[in-house]
Design an enzyme around this catalytic site. Structure first.
Site, PDB file in Angstrom:
ATOM      1  N   ARG A 147      25.324  28.244  35.048  1.00  0.00           N
ATOM      2  CA  ARG A 147      26.415  28.716  34.199  1.00  0.00           C
ATOM      3  C   ARG A 147      26.872  30.140  34.529  1.00  0.00           C
ATOM      4  NH1 ARG A 147      25.641  28.773  27.840  1.00  0.00           N
ATOM      5  NH2 ARG A 147      24.732  26.753  28.334  1.00  0.00           N
ATOM      6  N   TYR A 175      51.739  24.031  27.994  1.00  0.00           N
ATOM      7  CA  TYR A 175      52.988  24.669  28.416  1.00  0.00           C
ATOM      8  C   TYR A 175      52.948  25.193  29.849  1.00  0.00           C
ATOM      9  CZ  TYR A 175      53.828  24.728  23.380  1.00  0.00           C
ATOM     10  OH  TYR A 175      53.993  24.376  22.074  1.00  0.00           O
ATOM     11  N   HIS A 228      32.859  18.790  34.342  1.00  0.00           N
ATOM     12  CA  HIS A 228      32.425  19.905  33.495  1.00  0.00           C
ATOM     13  C   HIS A 228      32.451  19.505  32.016  1.00  0.00           C
ATOM     14  CE1 HIS A 228      31.478  24.194  33.259  1.00  0.00           C
ATOM     15  NE2 HIS A 228      32.292  24.294  32.235  1.00  0.00           N
TER      16      HIS A 228
END
Length: 842
Positions: free
Chosen positions: A31, A121, A77
Site C-alpha cells: 500500500r 465529469y 484494486h
C-alpha cells in the site's frame, strides 16, 4: 460449549503482536511504499496498467475517468473508488508531479487546494511518458501475479524505461516508517545513470556533478546545499526551498512579486496565513496582498508600505510564512519486498539492475519467438521445395489430422511445422511468396544470432540500456525548474561556483548587476562597441568593474555604514538589462544612501587585507584610513565604517595600498594634496582626523581622489558649467589639515565647485544638470591649463539651471576597449585601486 468443540488458549500479547506485524507488513508492502524498480505504489501501478489494458493511450481519445476507475476497481484494486480517482488526479497535476503520467481533461483541482470535479465529469488518457513505463510489458519482461479474485493477472512491477522513483519522487506513510522522496530533473538523472553504468565504482560526489539537486515541479529556489548533499549520501536530509521572489515597482509602489512557491505549499493557505500574520503585527511593512495568478502563470503581489525595506520584508516572509519551507528527504523504498533506506547511488543501482533484467527477459522472449518462427519457416520452405508431393499427400488424406501425420512421417517435420503446412494458403505457392519466405528466414537467422550475442555479452546489454535512456532524455528531458542557491548553506561556495570573470556595472541611480565577461563578445579595434545597458532616460552606467565571482563588493553609505557582498550574490543580468536596485540587496535604512563602492580580492587572504586600506572622506573635511582587515567580518545589517559627527555625512571611500596621494576639494574652490601616509590607520568606530580646513560654516568637501598614477590630470567642475583640467604637479604636496590651494577661481559667474576627478585622455565625462539633462563629452577635448585660472565653459546652462553631478565614464566611440582588452588589462585589484576609470555608458 457444544460437544466435541475444543478451546485453544492463546496468549493475547502474542496474538496482538503477530496480528499487528501481519497488518503492518501488508501496509508496507502492498500500500504505502514505492518499489525501488519502477518507483510506483500498487495503486499507481494498477491505474496505469488498467489504462493500458483499456487501450487509453496518448494518441487515442480521452475516456471518462469513471470508466477508468471502474476498470481498476473491478479488476485489480478492491478498495474505495476515491483512492483510485485521487491517485489518478494527482498523476495529472502539473504542480504535484515533475513529469505527469496522466493527461487529464476537465477540472483536476488547483494549487490552491480546490478539489477536482467528480469523476463522472472528467476525462483522462495516458501520457506518452507513461507508455514508456509500460513498454515491452507484453514481452514477458516482468512477473505477473493473480489479482484479488484469482481471475486475472496483474504485473508485480512495470518494465519502466523512466527512472521514475528519482524523477517523480514518492511520499507515503506506512506503519512505523514513512517515505518522502523529492523529484529530480530527468535529463540530469539520465546523465547520472549513464555515468554509473560507465563506472560502477563512481562516488556520490561525482554523481552530484550530474544530478545537482532535486528539481521540483513548482520551481522555487533550493536554499543551501548541505541538506541536498546529506540526502544524496545518506538517504536522509532536510532541503530548504524558497519561493522565487523579485522586487518590482508597480504604480509607483515597491512590491514583492512571487511567481514560484515551494513544492507542496497550498498557495491560498499561504496567502491567508500571511494576511493573518500582518493583521497580528507579526509581519510589518506590507500594505496589501494580491493574488494575480492566471492562465499565464503564478503571480502573488505583496504591496509594500512606503517606508518598508524590501529585503527586510522578504526575509520576514521567508522566516514566518510558507514562502520558505523544508522538504525532509527520507528515501525508503521496497527492495525485494523489504523496506530499505537508500542513497543516490543505491537508487540508481537498483534501477539499472531492473532495466538489465528487463532487457535480458525481453531478449530471451524475442529470441524464443524468433526461433519458433524460424522453425515454422523451415517447415514451410521444405513444403514449398516439395510442393507437388505435399499437395498430393494432403489431397490423398481423409482429414487434417491424417494429413499432418503423413507430412511428419514423410518429411521428418515437427507437429508445429506440419500444422503450419496444412493451414498454408494457396497464395503462398506463388514464386514471389516463396522468395519472401526465404528472405524472411535469412533475416530471422541474423536476428537470432544478434539476440544470442546480446545474451552472451553484458556490455551490449548495458549499451542498449544507455541508448534507451538517451532516447528517453531526448523525448522528455527539459531544463531545471528549481534554482540552486549554494550560498544559502554552510558549504564552501567556492567549490560550487566557478571563479569566472564577470563585469559588474552600477548605474548612477544605484542599479547593480553582474554579467559574464563572455557576454561582451570580443570586438576588433575599430568596432562600434556594444550597448552595455538599457537604463532609464535620466540614468546611465557610472561604475564598471571587471572582477571574478569569488571577489567581494563593499558598499559604503552616507551614514558611515559598510555592507558586504560576494560578487556572485549580485543578481546576474544580461548585457542590456537594468539590474537590481542596491537598496533591495542590502538591509540599508530608508533615509540612508550608498555613496561609494569598492571591489576587492579575497577578504580571507591575510597579506592582502593587512596591506590594503580604505580611505574615507566626509563632507566636513574629515578623512580616515582603516585597514581592510577591519571589514573582513560582515554582518547582515552592516557594520560601522566610520563614526559620522552631527551634520556630516560620508562622501567617498577608496581602496589604497598605503602609498597613494589623497586630494580633497572644497565647494569654495580650494583643494589639498597630501601623502596618504600622513593619516594613521584607525579602528572602524573612530571618526577620523582633519583632512582639510573649511573656509567657513557653509563650506563643504565635494569630492576626494586617491591618486597612484602621478601622470594623471585633475579635473574640477563648477555648478555654473565651468571646468578646468590641470596637471597634478600644479598642486603642491602639503600637510594634512591645511586650507588647501586655489584650484579654480570661484566667482558669481562660475558658481561653487561641484566635482573633482582624476582623468586622462582615455576618459569621457558625463555631466548631469539639476533639470535632469545629461551631457557627455570627451576629456581629450579639454586642454591642460593652470591651476588658478577660471577654466572654460564646459556646458551652456539655461534658465538658472545648475550642475548636479559629474561622473567619469568609459569611452564609447569607435576605439572603445573591447571585452578581451578589459579582461587582459591589469585590473588594478592587486595594488588595491578599483577600475574606477572603467565605467560605461548606455
Amino acid at each position: 460449549m457444544a460437544e466435541g468443540e475444543k478451546l485453544i488458549p492463546i496468549n493475547i500479547e502474542d496474538e496482538m503482536k503477530s496480528a499487528y506485524i501481519d497488518y503492518s507488513m501488508s501496509v508496507i508492502v502492498s500500500r504505502a511504499l514505492p518499489d525501488v524498480r519502477d518507483g510506483l505504489k500498487p495503486v499507481h501501478r494498477r491505474v496505469l496498467y488498467g489504462m493500458h489494458e483499456l487501450g487509453v493511450r496518448s494518441n487515442t481519445a480521452h475516456k471518462k475517468s469513471a470508466r477508468i476507475v471502474g476498470e481498476v476497481l473491478g479488476k485489480y484494486h478492491p478498495h474505495g473508488d476515491s483512492s483510485v480517482y485521487d491517485t489518478m488526479v494527482r498523476m495529472a497535476q502539473e504542480w504535484s508531479l515533475r513529469y505527469m503520467l496522466v493527461d487529464g481533461q476537465g477540472n483536476f483541482g488547483s494549487i490552491d487546494g480546490d478539489s477536482p470535479a467528480a469523476m463522472r465529469y472528467t476525462e483522462a488518457r495516458m501520457r506518452k511518458i507513461s507508455e514508456d513505463m509500460l513498454a515491452d510489458i507484453d514481452k514477458d519482461t516482468v512477473d505477473h501475479k493473480l489479482n484479488f479474485d484469482d481471475t486475472l493477472k496483474e504485473p508485480t512491477v512495470l518494465p519502466t524505461r523512466i527512472p521514475s522513483l528519482l524523477v517523480n519522487g514518492a511520499s507515503g506513510i506506512a506503519v512505523g516508517m514513512a517515505t518522502n522522496m523529492p523529484p529530480h530533473n530527468l535529463s540530469e538523472v539520465v546523465d547520472g545513470t549513464i555515468a554509473y553504468i560507465e563506472n560502477n565504482n563512481i562516488e556520490i560526489d561525482e554523481l552530484v556533478s550530474h544530478i545537482k539537486a532535486p528539481d521540483f515541479p513548482t520551481g522555487g529556489i533550493i536554499y543551501g546545499y548541505d541538506g541536498v548533499l546529506e540526502a544524496f549520501k545518506t538517504g536522509r536530509g532536510r532541503i530548504v526551498i524558497r519561493g522565487n521572489a523579485t522586487v518590482e515597482e508597480v504604480n509607483g509602489r515597491e512590491c514583492i512579486i512571487v511567481n514560484e512557491i515551494p513544492y507542496q505549499v497550498n498557495k491560498a493557505d499561504m496567502i491567508k496565513k500571511t494576511a493573518d500574520l500582518i493583521n497580528d503585527k507579526k509581519i510589518e511593512g506590507i500594505s496589501t496582498i494580491r493574488d494575480e495568478s492566471d492562465r499565464n502563470g503564478m503571480r502573488v503581489v505583496y504591496v509594500l508600505k512606503k517606508d518598508a525595506i524590501p529585503n527586510i520584508v522578504l526575509n520576514t516572509l521567508f522566516k514566518y510564512t510558507a514562502l520558505q519551507s523544508s522538504f525532509s528527504v527520507n528515501n525508503i523504498a521496497l527492495v525485494n519486498g523489504r523496506p530499505e533506506l537508500l542513497n543516490l547511488k543505491d537508487l540508481i543501482l537498483h534501477f539499472v539492475e531492473h532495466r538489465h533484467e528487463v532487457v535480458v527477459r525481453r531478449t530471451q522472449y524475442e529470441l524464443r519467438k524468433a526461433e519458433e518462427r524460424a522453425h515454422i519457416l523451415e517447415g514451410l520452405i521444405i513444403a514449398s521445395d516439395n510442393i507437388d508431393e505435399v499437395i498430393a499427400l494432403i489431397r490423398a488424406s481423409n482429414n487434417a489430422d491424417e494429413a499432418r501425420e503423413k507430412l511428419i512421417e514423410r518429411f521428418e517435420l515437427s507437429e508445429i511445422q506440419a500444422k503450419a503446412i496444412v493451414e498454408m494458403r494457396l497464395r503462398q505457392l506463388t514464386g514471389l511468396e516463396q522468395d519472401k519466405l526465404r528472405s524472411e528466414y535469412e533475416e530471422l537467422l541474423k536476428t537470432i544470432e544478434d539476440l544470442k550475442d546480446i545474451l552472451d555479452k553484458k556490455d551490449r546489454r548495458m549499451d542498449i540500456i544507455k541508448e534507451e535512456l538517451l532516447e528517453v532524455k531526448n523525448k522528455y528531458g527539459d531544463e531545471r525548474r528549481s534554482k540552486i542557491e549554494y550560498a544559502g548553506g554552510d558549504l564552501s561556495i567556492e567549490d560550487m561556483i566557478p571563479d569566472e570573470k564577470v563585469v559588474i556595472t552600477i548605474s548612477h541611480a544605484g542599479y547593480i548587476k553582474r554579467t559574464p565577461l563572455s557576454e561582451y563578445k570580443t570586438q576588433n579595434r575599430g568596432g562600434v562597441g556594444q550597448k552595455a545597458s538599457t537604463t532609464r532616460n535620466e540614468d546611465f552606467l557610472e561604475h564598471l568593474f571587471v572582477g571574478t565571482n569569488h571577489q567581494y563588493m563593499l558598499f559604503f553609505t552616507q551614514k558611515g555604514k559598510c555592507f558586504w557582498m560576494r560578487v556572485y550574490e549580485i543578481p546576474e543580468g544580461s548585457r542590456t538589462s537594468k539590474g537590481r536596485a542596491i537598496q533591495n540587496l542590502i538591509n540599508i535604512e530608508q533615509d540612508d544612501k550608498v555613496k561609494a563602492f569598492i571591489c576587492t580580492q579575497d577578504l580571507k587572504d591575510e597579506d592582502y587585507i593587512n596591506n590594503n586600506y580604505v580611505i574615507m572622506a566626509t563632507k566636513k573635511g574629515t578623512v580616515k584610513k582603516t585597514s581592510l582587515e577591519q571589514y573582513s567580518r560582515p554582518r547582515t545589517n552592516g557594520i560601522n565604517a566610520i563614526t559620522i559627527r552631527e551634520d556630516d555625512e560620508l562622501l567617498e571611500a577608496k581602496l589604497t595600498t598605503g602609498e597613494s596621494q589623497v586630494m580633497l576639494a572644497l565647494k569654495s574652490g580650494k583643494a589639498i594634496r597630501f601623502e596618504e601616509a600622513k593619516t594613521r590607520p584607525m579602528g572602524r568606530n573612530a571618526s577620523g582626523v582633519r583632512g582639510i580646513t573649511l573656509a567657513n560654516d557653509d563650506d563643504e568637501v565635494i569630492g576626494m581622489v586617491a591618486v597612484d598614477d602621478m601622470e594623471s590630470d585633475i579635473l574640477v567642475v563648477s555648478e555654473k558649467g565651468y571646468g578646468k583640467r590641470s596637471s597634478l604637479d600644479d598642486y603642491r604636496i602639503t600637510n594634512r589639515g591645511g586650507k588647501g590651494v586655489k584650484t579654480i577661481s570661484i566667482t558669481n559667474k562660475t558658481g561653487s565647485l561641484v566635482a573633482i576627478k582624476n582623468v586622462s585622455d582615455e576618459d569621457d565625462l558625463m555631466i548631469i544638470n539639476k533639470s535632469g539633462i545629461a551631457i557627455r563629452m570627451e576629456v581629450a577635448d579639454l586642454r591642460v591649463m593652470g591651476r588658478a585660472t577660471q577654466g572654460v565653459r564646459l556646458i551652456n546652462l539655461k534658465n538658472n539651471d545648475e550642475i548636479a553631478a559629474v561622473a567619469k565614464v568609459m569611452k564609447d566611440d569607435d576605439d572603445e576597449m573591447d571585452a578581451a582588452d578589459m579582461a587582459d588589462e591589469p585590473s588594478n585589484f592587486e595594488d588595491g585601486t578599483t577600475l574606477d576609470n572603467n565605467s560605461a555608458n548606455e
